[in-house]
Design a protein around this motif. Structure first.
Motif, mmCIF file in Angstrom:
data_model
loop_
_atom_site.group_PDB
_atom_site.id
_atom_site.type_symbol
_atom_site.label_atom_id
_atom_site.label_comp_id
_atom_site.label_asym_id
_atom_site.label_seq_id
_atom_site.Cartn_x
_atom_site.Cartn_y
_atom_site.Cartn_z
ATOM 1 N N TYR A 36 0.742 -1.325 0.059
ATOM 2 C CA TYR A 36 -0.144 -0.004 -0.077
ATOM 3 C C TYR A 36 0.802 1.221 0.111
ATOM 4 C CZ TYR A 36 -3.387 3.501 1.536
ATOM 5 O OH TYR A 36 -4.242 4.427 1.852
ATOM 6 N N ASP A 37 0.895 1.870 1.191
ATOM 7 C CA ASP A 37 1.701 3.139 1.075
ATOM 8 C C ASP A 37 3.004 3.190 1.764
ATOM 9 O OD1 ASP A 37 2.557 5.943 0.991
ATOM 10 O OD2 ASP A 37 0.965 6.369 2.322
ATOM 11 N N GLY A 66 -4.520 0.377 -3.371
ATOM 12 C CA GLY A 66 -4.998 1.422 -2.692
ATOM 13 C C GLY A 66 -6.622 1.963 -3.262
ATOM 14 N N LEU A 70 -8.425 8.780 -2.581
ATOM 15 C CA LEU A 70 -7.224 9.215 -1.777
ATOM 16 C C LEU A 70 -6.827 10.593 -2.020
ATOM 17 C CD1 LEU A 70 -4.776 6.250 -2.968
ATOM 18 C CD2 LEU A 70 -5.556 6.806 -0.570
ATOM 19 N N ASP A 71 -6.107 11.236 -0.925
ATOM 20 C CA ASP A 71 -5.803 12.749 -1.172
ATOM 21 C C ASP A 71 -4.475 12.564 -2.209
ATOM 22 O OD1 ASP A 71 -2.772 12.693 0.331
ATOM 23 O OD2 ASP A 71 -4.315 11.470 1.457
ATOM 24 N N THR A 74 -0.870 11.221 -1.131
ATOM 25 C CA THR A 74 -0.937 9.613 -0.973
ATOM 26 C C THR A 74 -1.168 9.289 -2.432
ATOM 27 O OG1 THR A 74 -1.959 10.019 1.101
ATOM 28 C CG2 THR A 74 -1.990 7.657 0.090
ATOM 29 N N ARG A 75 -1.966 9.704 -3.140
ATOM 30 C CA ARG A 75 -2.000 9.032 -4.669
ATOM 31 C C ARG A 75 -0.793 9.040 -5.314
ATOM 32 N NH1 ARG A 75 -6.499 7.567 -7.189
ATOM 33 N NH2 ARG A 75 -7.805 9.019 -5.943
ATOM 34 N N ARG A 77 2.220 8.841 -4.081
ATOM 35 C CA ARG A 77 3.300 8.049 -3.482
ATOM 36 C C ARG A 77 2.794 6.585 -4.229
ATOM 37 N NH1 ARG A 77 2.335 11.011 1.136
ATOM 38 N NH2 ARG A 77 1.023 9.305 2.126
ATOM 39 N N ILE A 78 1.757 6.305 -4.064
ATOM 40 C CA ILE A 78 1.314 4.894 -4.470
ATOM 41 C C ILE A 78 1.379 4.569 -5.885
ATOM 42 C CG2 ILE A 78 -0.816 3.409 -4.794
ATOM 43 C CD1 ILE A 78 -1.725 4.426 -2.169
ATOM 44 N N ARG A 105 -4.611 -0.699 -7.815
ATOM 45 C CA ARG A 105 -5.094 0.765 -7.355
ATOM 46 C C ARG A 105 -6.340 1.141 -7.854
ATOM 47 N NH1 ARG A 105 -0.719 3.851 -10.680
ATOM 48 N NH2 ARG A 105 -1.042 2.277 -12.053
#
Length: 246
Positions: A36-37, A66, A70-71, A74-75, A77-78, A105
């Motif tokens: 995930y993150d 994910g 998502l903000d 975070t998106r 990063r993923i 995702r």
């Protein structure tokens, strides 16, 4: 492809067509790693690639996952994790090892979590085994993306696979204490792990049938048993406990 897998595929699978299944070298041992993150998304994959390889080979299914909502940070990063994991999978040249990056995702937020991520990877693993004729005696193991493994990890799993032992197994695990955490944190980790071990010892003392650890990152199951119980559940937490007891 077995009748058991075809029944499972009709009723329980959550493997989207877009994920696909690699049809390369046959492998009766699979390891599923939900990602995930994570700050180091390929750490566990790299350790697996350094393992001694069983003669029959092994497959690793890295599930980058994910939720939809998502903000932006975070998106991003993923998405970067997906790029790193995809590049790692393409670059693996270890004889006998196949690494497959699965793009999960943008899952529906209502069910996005570790349960559905494990299920996607385990469904992909059992599908590949069925296509290559490696189930029902194939083995599917689970890790987490921040796990460390010994170099004999894959060989030990393959030895259990060949042993004719039970349908599922709980692997030995230890929470690391040597990374310089505070004394308070070290004590908390030690007490948490002692609690897990005391719980299992208590079940053994009571002669309960299911006296084993239910830790998602240290469990393995035979593919035939996985199919027979309807596969992994889609819980966001406790997925390992309910799956192993099922």
């Amino acid at each position: 492809m077995s009748d058991a897998f075809e029944r499972y595929q009709r009723r329980f699978t959550v493997l989207p067509q877009s994920l696909g299944v690699h049809h390369g070298q046959s492998a009766s041992l699979a390891v599923v790693v939900p990602i995930y993150d994570e700050p180091e998304p390929t750490q566990t994959l790299d350790l697996l690639s350094q393992c001694a390889m069983p003669q029959s080979g092994a497959s690793v299914f890295a599930v980058v996952n994910g939720p939809q909502d998502l903000d932006p940070a975070t998106r991003a990063r993923i998405d970067a994790n997906w790029a790193a994991v995809s590049a790692f999978a393409d670059a693996v040249r270890h004889p006998g090892l196949t690494v497959m990056a699965l793009d999960a995702r943008g899952l529906p937020s209502k069910r996005a979590g570790v349960g559905v991520a494990r299920k996607i990877g385990m469904d992909a693993a059992v599908a590949r085994m069925a296509l290559r004729g490696d189930e029902p005696e194939g083995v599917i193991a689970c890790l987490d993306a921040d796990c460390q493994v010994e170099k004999n990890y894959l060989e030990a799993l393959d030895g259990w696979r060949c042993s004719g032992a039970d349908a599922g197994a709980a692997l030995h695990f230890e929470h690391p204490l040597e990374h310089g955490e505070s004394s308070f944190l070290k004590r908390a980790i030690a007490e948490y792990e002692l609690g897990l071990r005391y719980y299992v010892l208590g079940m053994e003392y009571a002669r309960l049938h299911f006296a084993y650890h239910t830790v998602g990152s240290s469990m393995a199951v035979r593919a035939g048993a996985y199919l027979s119980v309807g596969g992994m559940n889609q819980r966001k937490a406790g997925e390992d406990f309910y799956f192993l007891h099922k």
